[in-house]
Design an enzyme around this catalytic site. Sequence first.
Site, mmCIF file in Angstrom:
data_model
loop_
_atom_site.group_PDB
_atom_site.id
_atom_site.type_symbol
_atom_site.label_atom_id
_atom_site.label_comp_id
_atom_site.label_asym_id
_atom_site.label_seq_id
_atom_site.Cartn_x
_atom_site.Cartn_y
_atom_site.Cartn_z
ATOM 1 N N GLN A 1 3.583 -0.075 -24.902
ATOM 2 C CA GLN A 1 3.230 1.348 -24.761
ATOM 3 C C GLN A 1 1.867 1.601 -25.380
ATOM 4 O O GLN A 1 1.608 1.245 -26.531
ATOM 5 C CB GLN A 1 4.295 2.222 -25.447
ATOM 6 C CG GLN A 1 3.979 3.711 -25.428
ATOM 7 C CD GLN A 1 3.285 4.170 -26.697
ATOM 8 O OE1 GLN A 1 3.549 3.642 -27.774
ATOM 9 N NE2 GLN A 1 2.391 5.134 -26.579
ATOM 10 N N ARG B 1 5.323 19.093 -36.120
ATOM 11 C CA ARG B 1 6.507 18.467 -36.756
ATOM 12 C C ARG B 1 6.710 18.938 -38.190
ATOM 13 O O ARG B 1 6.633 18.177 -39.158
ATOM 14 C CB ARG B 1 6.402 16.952 -36.743
ATOM 15 C CG ARG B 1 6.165 16.432 -35.376
ATOM 16 C CD ARG B 1 7.011 15.240 -35.017
ATOM 17 N NE ARG B 1 6.526 14.744 -33.766
ATOM 18 C CZ ARG B 1 5.874 13.597 -33.597
ATOM 19 N NH1 ARG B 1 5.726 12.767 -34.587
ATOM 20 N NH2 ARG B 1 5.425 13.269 -32.412
ATOM 21 N N LYS C 1 4.151 7.690 -18.993
ATOM 22 C CA LYS C 1 5.272 8.257 -19.758
ATOM 23 C C LYS C 1 4.934 9.654 -20.287
ATOM 24 O O LYS C 1 3.850 9.845 -20.855
ATOM 25 C CB LYS C 1 5.592 7.336 -20.945
ATOM 26 C CG LYS C 1 6.653 7.877 -21.889
ATOM 27 C CD LYS C 1 7.009 6.828 -22.941
ATOM 28 C CE LYS C 1 8.158 7.269 -23.813
ATOM 29 N NZ LYS C 1 7.764 8.162 -24.903
ATOM 30 N N HIS D 1 9.473 13.580 -24.981
ATOM 31 C CA HIS D 1 9.283 12.979 -26.300
ATOM 32 C C HIS D 1 10.385 13.451 -27.258
ATOM 33 O O HIS D 1 10.160 13.630 -28.448
ATOM 34 C CB HIS D 1 7.903 13.362 -26.847
ATOM 35 C CG HIS D 1 7.139 12.231 -27.474
ATOM 36 N ND1 HIS D 1 6.165 11.535 -26.810
ATOM 37 C CD2 HIS D 1 7.198 11.674 -28.714
ATOM 38 C CE1 HIS D 1 5.642 10.620 -27.619
ATOM 39 N NE2 HIS D 1 6.266 10.684 -28.786
#
Length: 376
Positions: A131, A168, A254, A278
């Site tokens: 990735q 976050r 992705k 995600h």
Amino acid sequence: MSLHTKYPAIADLKARARKRIPHFVWEYLDSATGVEATQKRNRRSLDHVLLKPSILHGEFDPDLSTTFLGKEYPLPIGIAPVGMSGLVWPGAEQMLARTAAKEGIPYTLSTVASQLPEDVGPHAGDQGWFQLYPPRDPEIRKDILNRAKKSGFHTLVLTVDVPVASRRERQTRGGITNPPKLTPRLAMQAAQCPAWLNGIRQTGMPRLRLMESYSNIKTALPSTQHIGYLLRTSPDWDYLKWLRDHWDGPLIVKGVGNPDDAARLADEGVDAIWVSNHAGRQFDGSPATIDVLPSIRAATTLPIIFDSGIEGGLDILRAIALGADFVMLGRAFHYGLAALGEPGAAHVLDILRQDMISNMGQIGARNIAAIQQTRL
Ligand SMILES: Cc1cc2nc3c(=O)[nH]c(=O)nc-3n(C[C@H](O)[C@H](O)[C@H](O)COP(=O)(O)O)c2cc1C
């Protein structure tokens, strides 16, 4: 007592994992962004997908095998990339790569893993996907692609749903630093988790090793900043073209959440798209991935990978019924590792397998293709 008796569901592994890793690590693994509405929406929307029960099919053993991008898999499941896996459970990257090789499922190594592709690739056999968080510098880009390929990673996944860092808040409150450091507060949490701490003593504190191998190129970087963000850019369609020209294996994008993007990606020579939000970690205003899946399916003939919020075999059937060809899980495999060490990853897969078999019996689906006709 068998693992299935003690830990019949991923929820059981999650509960045990929570006790065995320090709180700040738990907050890193399990939190989303904002008020975590997207994370909850993923779960709620999956629960709302109903499949048709069907009776009088006689005895049968469902066939879970599938073909994806020209390769046969025993079941349509793989391991999603998780940055700093080795912080969640020491040695996680190699453990997951070995499990994937043994079980014949794909393992995706993150650009921001705590281990180098060279050290993980050999464990993944021919199941390694890499990735990419897109480096800005073309020389670094080429070098990373080269290193990934040489280390045995044959499929490239470009993640596009992190154009900027997300906030976050819960993770920040947890006190994690970059690179992770055991401050006195975090060291106290770690002291309560002896198995985790022992592992960390053996592996050393996890770092973004791949990114750090390029740190000499930008010597002026403030050491407090996440080097992964400093080296990466927000990719655009030209970037994708460049990547297509420079990677001769399968290329997957992705983080697709919009049918218009899905339609355009087919023209760019992409081999598959990965529908994901995600797990709610990036954008709290995002629809649940399962809610956008049908319109994305309608917009493209490209193979579709699905993730975000899968917690059992029934969720996998739901995604397939709505158009997914393959399903990935990130957190669940890490709950398994944190709960039981390396065997925990295989146990997660076995839970998913048994759960798929049981639910396929209830809907009379003999194979993966038959699941597509079972949406209510
Ligand atoms: C702790 C954590 C770190 C992650 N790091 C990455 C990453 O480095 N690259 C990436 O493309 N996705 C990353 N993801 C997203 C996963 O690949 C995947 O899309 C998501 O976890 C799927 O949802 P699930 O955890 O509910 O299965 C991360 C997810 C988590 C939970």
